[in-house]
Scaffold this active site. Sequence first.
Site, short mmCIF file in Angstrom:
data_model
loop_
_atom_site.label_atom_id
_atom_site.label_comp_id
_atom_site.label_asym_id
_atom_site.label_seq_id
_atom_site.Cartn_x
_atom_site.Cartn_y
_atom_site.Cartn_z
CG ASP A 20 -67.78 59.10 -64.22
OD1 ASP A 20 -67.29 58.33 -64.51
OD2 ASP A 20 -68.39 60.16 -64.70
CE LYS A 75 -69.14 54.84 -69.76
NZ LYS A 75 -68.96 55.70 -70.71
CD GLN A 106 -66.96 60.58 -72.65
OE1 GLN A 106 -67.25 59.90 -72.14
NE2 GLN A 106 -66.06 60.56 -73.60
N1 LIG Z 1 -67.42 61.37 -67.08
C1 LIG Z 1 -66.50 60.38 -67.42
N2 LIG Z 1 -66.03 59.31 -67.05
C2 LIG Z 1 -65.22 58.45 -67.70
O1 LIG Z 1 -64.67 57.51 -66.88
C3 LIG Z 1 -64.37 59.04 -68.83
C4 LIG Z 1 -64.81 60.25 -69.35
N3 LIG Z 1 -65.71 60.99 -68.68
N4 LIG Z 1 -64.15 60.76 -70.35
C5 LIG Z 1 -63.41 60.18 -71.35
C6 LIG Z 1 -62.53 59.30 -70.26
C7 LIG Z 1 -61.78 58.11 -71.16
N5 LIG Z 1 -61.99 56.86 -70.61
C8 LIG Z 1 -62.13 55.62 -71.09
C9 LIG Z 1 -62.19 54.32 -70.33
C10 LIG Z 1 -62.04 53.26 -70.92
C11 LIG Z 1 -61.49 53.07 -72.14
C12 LIG Z 1 -61.24 51.61 -72.53
O2 LIG Z 1 -61.73 50.73 -72.34
N6 LIG Z 1 -60.28 51.53 -73.63
C13 LIG Z 1 -60.16 50.49 -74.26
C14 LIG Z 1 -60.15 50.26 -75.56
C15 LIG Z 1 -61.39 50.99 -76.75
C16 LIG Z 1 -61.07 50.94 -78.10
O3 LIG Z 1 -60.18 50.58 -78.61
O4 LIG Z 1 -62.14 51.82 -78.44
C17 LIG Z 1 -59.10 49.94 -73.88
O5 LIG Z 1 -58.22 50.55 -72.91
O6 LIG Z 1 -58.67 48.43 -73.90
C18 LIG Z 1 -61.10 54.24 -72.73
C19 LIG Z 1 -61.28 55.40 -72.33
C20 LIG Z 1 -63.15 57.02 -69.51
N7 LIG Z 1 -63.44 58.42 -69.51
#
Ligand SMILES: Nc1nc(=O)c2c([nH]1)NC[C@@H]1CN(c3ccc(C(=O)N[C@@H](CCC(=O)O)C(=O)O)cc3)C=[N+]21
Length: 346
Positions: free
Chosen positions: A194, A100, A140
């Site tokens: 969010d 982020k 989160q």
């Molecule tokens: N209040 C809140 N808001 C959220 O938006 C929220 C949350 N809690 N709790 C957890 C989940 C999970 N989440 C992700 C978002 C992007 C990737 C992301 O971009 N992942 C990359 C890979 C990252 C890596 O490899 O480390 C991808 O998909 O290419 C992952 C996980 C948002 N969340």
Amino acid sequence: MEAIRQICPNKYLNFRALEAINSRGGMMILWDRGQRELVDCIAAIGQTARVLEGKPIANNINSRIAAEICEMKNTIGKTPGLGVILVGGRRDSQSFVRIKMKVGIVPFTVELPEDCSEAELFDAVSSFNENPLIHGVIVQLPLPKILHVRVIFFSEVSPKVRSLAYSNFGIDLWAQHLDEEKIISYVSPEKDVDGFHPTNVGNLAMNDVEIKGENVVVVGRSKLVGLPTSLLMQRHHATVTTVHAFTGNPKQVTCGADILVSDIGVPNMIRGHWLNPGVIVVDMGANSVEDTDSLKGQRLIGDVCYDAAIVKASAITPVPGGVGPITISMLLSNTLDAAKRTYRHT
Ligand SMILES: Nc1nc(=O)c2c([nH]1)NC[C@@H]1CN(c3ccc(C(=O)N[C@@H](CCC(=O)O)C(=O)O)cc3)C=[N+]21
Ligand SMILES: NC(=O)C1=CN([C@@H]2O[C@H](COP(=O)(O)OP(=O)(O)OC[C@H]3O[C@@H](n4cnc5c(N)ncnc54)[C@H](OP(=O)(O)O)[C@@H]3O)[C@@H](O)[C@H]2O)C=CC1
């Protein structure tokens, strides 16, 4: 036969049934679920889904955000700030937070232990709500549950060694000591990047997405993903069906989908035979699983069995590299917008 030899070159195969696979015809061997999947894939060779890459889109959005932040800094000397509250050390949290902060948004992070009290969490949200340098706040999710009671069934008590010989059967009762709904609604609506706040969920559903008349199945109904997605799709005149943990026959429902959105949090739960041929798959799952081949010892996979879906769907978002990076970009973009509103900067 060649396909079968590829899967199991040295194994004796016990043919129990042969049947057509959907409308394409083919062969299916039924002896266990995993193997059936493999044959399903191979029988469908020739059909490959378009991969809907999210990363290039996210990169574009991120470049725009970085440029705007730079301009903001140069003209009014201000920078957007994002407050992140992490409760309990979830494995996926660190990388999620790290991504982020790339575009120049100033991070503020509070980490609380999993057994923290609701009052401590409210205080953390409150201090972020009041901090003028913070324009976006996220807590989160999911918030942790703590082990309340563990009941173990044991088969014998040995007085000599004064210990219990357990059977490996027990029940853990988990308690949700932190009320997610209450805590999320405590985040100021103008800092809710969010988009959880009821007002913001409504606004989300105002976006212009052309899905009119399609059968959309959303697997999952969480406040974070499933519910807003269902609302968004309904707002755009899709016929929306929700699958959740109490749905009796989920496969029957998912097989009727033109568009399938999944946010379950269970790795590979949606198998090939749960998909209608030609379906568009949006896999929101971001599940960290162990991977001894990887340097980090883990990797990210989706809710949908990708290898099976790629040969059955007409389009699919990959994990990683699909929806995830766009989610983060939009979160950053919302933070920038919130900062612009605060400073009345256009
Ligand atoms: N209040 C809140 N808001 C959220 O938006 C929220 C949350 N809690 N709790 C957890 C989940 C999970 N989440 C992700 C978002 C992007 C990737 C992301 O971009 N992942 C990359 C890979 C990252 C890596 O490899 O480390 C991808 O998909 O290419 C992952 C996980 C948002 N969340
Ligand atoms: N890619 C991204 O940008 C984002 C990804 N995520 C990912 O999405 C996934 C889900 O997150 P989140 O929505 O917060 O999770 P939640 O645990 O809050 O919700 C999961 C949902 O899935 C349903 N569910 C669970 N098990 C089953 C099952 N066996 N059959 C049918 N339905 C089931 C639950 O049903 P019920 O309501 O009945 O309990 C619930 O509605 C996670 O992997 C998370 O990391 C989250 C946010 C953004």
